[in-house]
Scaffold this motif. Structure first.
Motif, PDB file in Angstrom:
ATOM      1  N   PHE A  17       0.817  -1.198   0.000  1.00  0.00           N
ATOM      2  CA  PHE A  17       0.000   0.000   0.000  1.00  0.00           C
ATOM      3  C   PHE A  17       0.857   1.256   0.000  1.00  0.00           C
ATOM      4  CE2 PHE A  17      -3.297  -2.924   1.384  1.00  0.00           C
ATOM      5  CZ  PHE A  17      -4.336  -2.517   0.560  1.00  0.00           C
ATOM      6  N   ALA A  18       2.055   1.160   0.509  1.00  0.00           N
ATOM      7  CA  ALA A  18       2.915   2.332   0.613  1.00  0.00           C
ATOM      8  C   ALA A  18       3.604   2.654  -0.709  1.00  0.00           C
ATOM      9  CB  ALA A  18       3.962   2.107   1.698  1.00  0.00           C
ATOM     10  N   ALA A  66      -2.648  18.379  -3.464  1.00  0.00           N
ATOM     11  CA  ALA A  66      -1.183  18.400  -3.325  1.00  0.00           C
ATOM     12  C   ALA A  66      -0.613  16.993  -3.115  1.00  0.00           C
ATOM     13  CB  ALA A  66      -0.773  19.313  -2.176  1.00  0.00           C
ATOM     14  N   TYR A  67      -1.370  16.112  -2.481  1.00  0.00           N
ATOM     15  CA  TYR A  67      -0.896  14.743  -2.236  1.00  0.00           C
ATOM     16  C   TYR A  67      -0.724  13.949  -3.530  1.00  0.00           C
ATOM     17  CZ  TYR A  67      -5.821  13.358  -2.733  1.00  0.00           C
ATOM     18  OH  TYR A  67      -7.092  13.143  -3.201  1.00  0.00           O
ATOM     19  N   LEU A  68      -1.238  14.458  -4.637  1.00  0.00           N
ATOM     20  CA  LEU A  68      -1.107  13.790  -5.940  1.00  0.00           C
ATOM     21  C   LEU A  68      -0.020  14.398  -6.804  1.00  0.00           C
ATOM     22  CD1 LEU A  68      -4.899  13.547  -6.876  1.00  0.00           C
ATOM     23  CD2 LEU A  68      -3.466  11.774  -5.850  1.00  0.00           C
ATOM     24  N   ALA A  69       0.625  15.447  -6.326  1.00  0.00           N
ATOM     25  CA  ALA A  69       1.531  16.240  -7.164  1.00  0.00           C
ATOM     26  C   ALA A  69       2.988  15.820  -7.055  1.00  0.00           C
ATOM     27  CB  ALA A  69       1.367  17.720  -6.817  1.00  0.00           C
ATOM     28  N   GLY A 109      -1.355   3.372  -5.858  1.00  0.00           N
ATOM     29  CA  GLY A 109      -0.661   3.550  -4.586  1.00  0.00           C
ATOM     30  C   GLY A 109      -0.948   4.875  -3.905  1.00  0.00           C
ATOM     31  N   TYR A 110      -1.632   5.784  -4.563  1.00  0.00           N
ATOM     32  CA  TYR A 110      -1.995   7.074  -3.965  1.00  0.00           C
ATOM     33  C   TYR A 110      -3.313   6.911  -3.221  1.00  0.00           C
ATOM     34  CZ  TYR A 110       1.651   9.346  -6.675  1.00  0.00           C
ATOM     35  OH  TYR A 110       2.869   9.716  -7.194  1.00  0.00           O
ATOM     36  N   GLU A 111      -3.349   7.397  -2.004  1.00  0.00           N
ATOM     37  CA  GLU A 111      -4.510   7.222  -1.143  1.00  0.00           C
ATOM     38  C   GLU A 111      -5.458   8.412  -1.266  1.00  0.00           C
ATOM     39  OE1 GLU A 111      -5.461   6.187   3.540  1.00  0.00           O
ATOM     40  OE2 GLU A 111      -3.457   6.822   2.967  1.00  0.00           O
ATOM     41  N   PHE A 112      -6.688   8.122  -1.645  1.00  0.00           N
ATOM     42  CA  PHE A 112      -7.747   9.121  -1.739  1.00  0.00           C
ATOM     43  C   PHE A 112      -8.631   8.949  -0.506  1.00  0.00           C
ATOM     44  CE2 PHE A 112      -6.157   8.697  -5.922  1.00  0.00           C
ATOM     45  CZ  PHE A 112      -6.459   9.852  -6.619  1.00  0.00           C
ATOM     46  N   LYS A 113      -8.487   9.858   0.467  1.00  0.00           N
ATOM     47  CA  LYS A 113      -9.177   9.724   1.751  1.00  0.00           C
ATOM     48  C   LYS A 113     -10.541  10.402   1.787  1.00  0.00           C
ATOM     49  CE  LYS A 113      -4.934   9.618   4.466  1.00  0.00           C
ATOM     50  NZ  LYS A 113      -4.186  10.279   5.525  1.00  0.00           N
ATOM     51  N   ASN A 114     -10.691  11.511   1.095  1.00  0.00           N
ATOM     52  CA  ASN A 114     -11.927  12.288   1.158  1.00  0.00           C
ATOM     53  C   ASN A 114     -13.024  11.582   0.364  1.00  0.00           C
ATOM     54  OD1 ASN A 114     -14.018  14.141   0.924  1.00  0.00           O
ATOM     55  ND2 ASN A 114     -12.678  15.872   0.531  1.00  0.00           N
ATOM     56  N   PRO A 115     -14.141  11.187   1.021  1.00  0.00           N
ATOM     57  CA  PRO A 115     -15.222  10.480   0.319  1.00  0.00           C
ATOM     58  C   PRO A 115     -15.883  11.308  -0.781  1.00  0.00           C
ATOM     59  CG  PRO A 115     -15.644  10.567   2.705  1.00  0.00           C
ATOM     60  CD  PRO A 115     -14.412  11.341   2.446  1.00  0.00           C
ATOM     61  N   GLU A 116     -15.692  12.626  -0.745  1.00  0.00           N
ATOM     62  CA  GLU A 116     -16.314  13.501  -1.743  1.00  0.00           C
ATOM     63  C   GLU A 116     -15.428  13.765  -2.955  1.00  0.00           C
ATOM     64  OE1 GLU A 116     -19.523  14.271  -1.436  1.00  0.00           O
ATOM     65  OE2 GLU A 116     -19.397  13.051   0.381  1.00  0.00           O
ATOM     66  N   VAL A 137     -10.471  -2.110   1.613  1.00  0.00           N
ATOM     67  CA  VAL A 137     -10.296  -0.933   0.772  1.00  0.00           C
ATOM     68  C   VAL A 137     -10.300  -1.359  -0.695  1.00  0.00           C
ATOM     69  CG1 VAL A 137      -8.997   0.389   2.494  1.00  0.00           C
ATOM     70  CG2 VAL A 137      -7.771  -1.032   0.854  1.00  0.00           C
ATOM     71  N   VAL A 138     -10.663  -0.424  -1.550  1.00  0.00           N
ATOM     72  CA  VAL A 138     -10.668  -0.652  -2.989  1.00  0.00           C
ATOM     73  C   VAL A 138      -9.357  -0.104  -3.550  1.00  0.00           C
ATOM     74  CG1 VAL A 138     -11.858  -0.157  -5.159  1.00  0.00           C
ATOM     75  CG2 VAL A 138     -13.186  -0.433  -3.053  1.00  0.00           C
ATOM     76  N   THR A 139      -8.696  -0.908  -4.378  1.00  0.00           N
ATOM     77  CA  THR A 139      -7.460  -0.467  -5.029  1.00  0.00           C
ATOM     78  C   THR A 139      -7.606  -0.605  -6.541  1.00  0.00           C
ATOM     79  OG1 THR A 139      -6.394  -2.635  -4.932  1.00  0.00           O
ATOM     80  CG2 THR A 139      -6.026  -1.167  -3.066  1.00  0.00           C
ATOM     81  N   TYR A 140      -7.054   0.358  -7.244  1.00  0.00           N
ATOM     82  CA  TYR A 140      -7.083   0.382  -8.700  1.00  0.00           C
ATOM     83  C   TYR A 140      -5.685   0.659  -9.220  1.00  0.00           C
ATOM     84  CZ  TYR A 140     -12.182   1.120  -8.905  1.00  0.00           C
ATOM     85  OH  TYR A 140     -13.545   0.992  -8.810  1.00  0.00           O
ATOM     86  N   THR A 141      -5.484   0.250 -10.458  1.00  0.00           N
ATOM     87  CA  THR A 141      -4.349   0.755 -11.214  1.00  0.00           C
ATOM     88  C   THR A 141      -4.939   1.530 -12.383  1.00  0.00           C
ATOM     89  OG1 THR A 141      -4.192  -1.277 -12.493  1.00  0.00           O
ATOM     90  CG2 THR A 141      -2.756  -1.089 -10.598  1.00  0.00           C
ATOM     91  N   SER A 142      -4.270   2.583 -12.801  1.00  0.00           N
ATOM     92  CA  SER A 142      -4.799   3.415 -13.868  1.00  0.00           C
ATOM     93  C   SER A 142      -4.449   2.853 -15.245  1.00  0.00           C
ATOM     94  CB  SER A 142      -4.271   4.850 -13.751  1.00  0.00           C
ATOM     95  OG  SER A 142      -2.878   4.875 -13.903  1.00  0.00           O
ATOM     96  N   LYS A 143      -3.465   1.982 -15.313  1.00  0.00           N
ATOM     97  CA  LYS A 143      -3.046   1.417 -16.602  1.00  0.00           C
ATOM     98  C   LYS A 143      -3.843   0.170 -16.904  1.00  0.00           C
ATOM     99  CE  LYS A 143       0.667   4.105 -16.810  1.00  0.00           C
ATOM    100  NZ  LYS A 143       0.290   5.471 -16.858  1.00  0.00           N
ATOM    101  N   VAL A 144      -4.225   0.009 -18.150  1.00  0.00           N
ATOM    102  CA  VAL A 144      -4.911  -1.194 -18.601  1.00  0.00           C
ATOM    103  C   VAL A 144      -3.866  -2.263 -18.828  1.00  0.00           C
ATOM    104  CG1 VAL A 144      -6.393  -2.197 -20.378  1.00  0.00           C
ATOM    105  CG2 VAL A 144      -6.725   0.168 -19.673  1.00  0.00           C
ATOM    106  N   LYS A 145      -4.071  -3.442 -18.279  1.00  0.00           N
ATOM    107  CA  LYS A 145      -3.091  -4.541 -18.453  1.00  0.00           C
ATOM    108  C   LYS A 145      -3.289  -5.236 -19.764  1.00  0.00           C
ATOM    109  CE  LYS A 145      -2.180  -5.492 -13.653  1.00  0.00           C
ATOM    110  NZ  LYS A 145      -2.220  -6.452 -12.586  1.00  0.00           N
TER     111      LYS A 145
END
Length: 145
Positions: A17-18, A66-69, A109-116, A137-145
């Protein structure tokens, strides 16, 4: 022996997760999160773009991202009439998979905490429901395999 095995398993799970996918470059349009890769296919419906290199240079309206930058953050603007791309909130994503609506969602691997927080559905690929610190928790990858 079992305690050692479980300790190693817990450590491996926590380190998974880290790990952020440092090649992912996030972008924001109309207060919705996507990726730069997603927007490269939408050039004809984009009005403008501005690449922001560091967290320190983010304008006030993007400070909450900022946590995504880590790799910079790009802001796009859609042309009039093209703003209606499919989007989901973190809470809606969690509800789709039977997870507590206040649980974080992980994307590359980026954590989205805000439900909104709103996310373009197009970047949500390769979904898994995993356990993190005793919580689903739900985890995704943005790339299509």
């Amino acid at each position: 022996m079992k305690k050692l095995f479980y300790s190693l398993l817990l450590f491996a799970s926590a380190s998974l997760f880290a790990q952020k996918n440092t090649s992912t470059q996030f972008a924001v349009a109309n207060d919705v999160v996507g990726t730069v890769d997603m927007f490269t296919t939408k050039g004809d419906i984009l009005q403008g773009k501005g690449v922001l290199k560091t967290k320190a240079t983010l304008p006030q309206n993007l400070k909450k991202y900022a946590y995504l930058a880590d790799n910079g953050l790009t802001e796009y603007k859609f042309k009039k009439g093209y703003e209606g791309q499919d989007r989901l909130t973190v809470a809606q994503i969690n509800q789709m998979y039977g997870v507590d609506k206040d649980a974080p969602v992980f994307i590359d691997g980026y954590e989205f905490k805000n439900p909104e927080t709103k996310i373009y559905a197009e970047i949500l690929n390769n979904v898994e429901v995993q356990e993190n610190n005793g919580r689903k928790v739900v985890t995704y990858t943005s790339k299509v395999k």
